[in-house]
Design a protein around this motif. Structure first.
Motif, mmCIF file in Angstrom:
data_model
loop_
_atom_site.group_PDB
_atom_site.id
_atom_site.type_symbol
_atom_site.label_atom_id
_atom_site.label_comp_id
_atom_site.label_asym_id
_atom_site.label_seq_id
_atom_site.Cartn_x
_atom_site.Cartn_y
_atom_site.Cartn_z
ATOM 1 N N SER A 57 0.919 -1.358 0.120
ATOM 2 C CA SER A 57 0.079 -0.007 0.099
ATOM 3 C C SER A 57 0.790 1.170 0.066
ATOM 4 O O SER A 57 0.196 2.288 -0.722
ATOM 5 C CB SER A 57 -0.997 -0.009 1.156
ATOM 6 O OG SER A 57 -0.219 0.133 2.320
ATOM 7 N N TYR A 115 3.319 10.547 2.124
ATOM 8 C CA TYR A 115 1.929 9.800 2.382
ATOM 9 C C TYR A 115 0.959 10.639 2.884
ATOM 10 O O TYR A 115 -0.311 10.258 2.958
ATOM 11 C CB TYR A 115 2.025 8.662 3.229
ATOM 12 C CG TYR A 115 3.185 7.801 3.042
ATOM 13 C CD1 TYR A 115 3.454 6.701 1.918
ATOM 14 C CD2 TYR A 115 4.747 8.066 3.594
ATOM 15 C CE1 TYR A 115 4.272 6.042 1.635
ATOM 16 C CE2 TYR A 115 5.599 6.984 3.133
ATOM 17 C CZ TYR A 115 5.826 6.378 2.008
ATOM 18 O OH TYR A 115 6.500 5.389 1.553
ATOM 19 N N ASP A 117 -1.205 12.639 1.089
ATOM 20 C CA ASP A 117 -2.292 12.512 0.210
ATOM 21 C C ASP A 117 -3.111 11.304 0.086
ATOM 22 O O ASP A 117 -4.512 11.268 -0.026
ATOM 23 C CB ASP A 117 -2.002 12.860 -1.355
ATOM 24 C CG ASP A 117 -1.188 14.141 -1.318
ATOM 25 O OD1 ASP A 117 -1.602 15.179 -0.583
ATOM 26 O OD2 ASP A 117 -0.498 14.311 -2.358
ATOM 27 N N ASN A 118 -2.702 10.038 0.609
ATOM 28 C CA ASN A 118 -3.555 8.836 0.805
ATOM 29 C C ASN A 118 -3.138 8.132 2.172
ATOM 30 O O ASN A 118 -3.369 6.818 2.090
ATOM 31 C CB ASN A 118 -2.928 8.054 -0.507
ATOM 32 C CG ASN A 118 -1.448 7.570 -0.448
ATOM 33 O OD1 ASN A 118 -0.629 8.130 0.311
ATOM 34 N ND2 ASN A 118 -1.119 6.532 -1.091
ATOM 35 N N GLU A 120 -5.519 7.955 4.578
ATOM 36 C CA GLU A 120 -6.718 7.083 4.779
ATOM 37 C C GLU A 120 -6.830 5.786 4.102
ATOM 38 O O GLU A 120 -7.059 4.791 4.702
ATOM 39 C CB GLU A 120 -7.866 7.998 4.506
ATOM 40 C CG GLU A 120 -8.039 9.084 5.480
ATOM 41 C CD GLU A 120 -9.192 10.280 4.964
ATOM 42 O OE1 GLU A 120 -9.836 9.970 4.204
ATOM 43 O OE2 GLU A 120 -8.968 11.159 5.777
ATOM 44 N N ASP A 121 -6.197 5.686 2.788
ATOM 45 C CA ASP A 121 -6.150 4.397 2.156
ATOM 46 C C ASP A 121 -5.246 3.661 2.714
ATOM 47 O O ASP A 121 -5.478 2.481 2.922
ATOM 48 C CB ASP A 121 -5.879 4.809 0.633
ATOM 49 C CG ASP A 121 -6.974 5.567 -0.260
ATOM 50 O OD1 ASP A 121 -8.299 5.407 0.663
ATOM 51 O OD2 ASP A 121 -6.716 6.325 -1.069
ATOM 52 N N ILE A 122 -3.812 4.035 2.879
ATOM 53 C CA ILE A 122 -2.989 3.186 3.658
ATOM 54 C C ILE A 122 -3.565 2.694 4.852
ATOM 55 O O ILE A 122 -3.335 1.308 5.082
ATOM 56 C CB ILE A 122 -1.819 4.020 3.933
ATOM 57 C CG1 ILE A 122 -1.079 4.519 2.391
ATOM 58 C CG2 ILE A 122 -0.636 3.495 4.802
ATOM 59 C CD1 ILE A 122 0.058 5.340 2.362
ATOM 60 N N CYS A 123 -3.902 3.436 5.759
ATOM 61 C CA CYS A 123 -4.633 3.040 7.017
ATOM 62 C C CYS A 123 -5.566 2.087 7.053
ATOM 63 O O CYS A 123 -5.697 0.978 7.808
ATOM 64 C CB CYS A 123 -5.086 4.014 7.903
ATOM 65 S SG CYS A 123 -3.797 5.279 8.529
ATOM 66 N N ALA A 124 -6.485 2.064 6.032
ATOM 67 C CA ALA A 124 -7.452 1.091 5.700
ATOM 68 C C ALA A 124 -6.771 -0.213 5.237
ATOM 69 O O ALA A 124 -7.174 -1.448 5.796
ATOM 70 C CB ALA A 124 -8.330 1.594 4.604
ATOM 71 N N VAL A 125 -5.781 -0.206 4.469
ATOM 72 C CA VAL A 125 -4.963 -1.432 4.072
ATOM 73 C C VAL A 125 -4.378 -2.065 5.277
ATOM 74 O O VAL A 125 -4.806 -3.297 5.331
ATOM 75 C CB VAL A 125 -4.065 -1.172 2.926
ATOM 76 C CG1 VAL A 125 -3.190 -2.403 2.741
ATOM 77 C CG2 VAL A 125 -4.836 -0.741 1.638
#
Length: 138
Positions: A57, A115, A117-118, A120-125
């Motif tokens: 991620s 990181y 900009d993304n 939230e996506d990284i945390c979700a993964v």
């Protein structure tokens, strides 16, 4: 730390996770790593699952899955000047929890801007990988 460990042990968790961010004072280091209690088969299995998700991620250097020793003082290895072989201990959090435990180190803190900009996506993964790891090692 003992209070945190006693809280975790009191709820009979399937997996305990600490999140750290490495620092090196501008040395330029990059990458993710995951630590587990030395000798813990389930801890290593959980660490591998989580590490894979972090690296994928974040698209960062894979620093690997490693046994977690206090101050990274590993047995049989001269880790720093004055290191005394035989005084090594596993990290307190990793060795004192009743369940498998890992310490995830997603990235060196000085690289936070990569990181933003993304995040939230990284945390979700990462959260998904933690859940998968907990289910896998049950």
């Amino acid at each position: 730390l003992p209070f945190k460990v006693s809280q975790i042990n009191g709820v009979k968790a399937d997996l305990a996770v600490e999140i750290h961010f490495n620092a090196c004072g501008g040395c330029g280091a990059v990458g993710s790593e995951t630590l587990y209690a030395p000798g813990s088969v389930k801890g290593r299995q959980a660490a591998e699952i989580i590490q894979h998700g972090m690296v994928q991620s974040m698209r960062t250097k894979d620093r690997g899955v490693k046994e977690g020793w206090f101050r990274m003082d590993r047995p049989g290895i001269l880790d720093y000047p004055g290191d005394i072989d035989g005084d090594e201990q596993p990290d307190y959090f990793l060795r004192k929890t009743n369940c498998p435990a890992v310490i995830i180190e997603p990235e060196f803190i000085h690289n936070y801007y990569k990181y933003e900009d993304n995040v939230e996506d990284i945390c979700a993964v990462i959260a998904g990988q933690i859940m998968m790891a907990a289910e896998t090692i049950k």
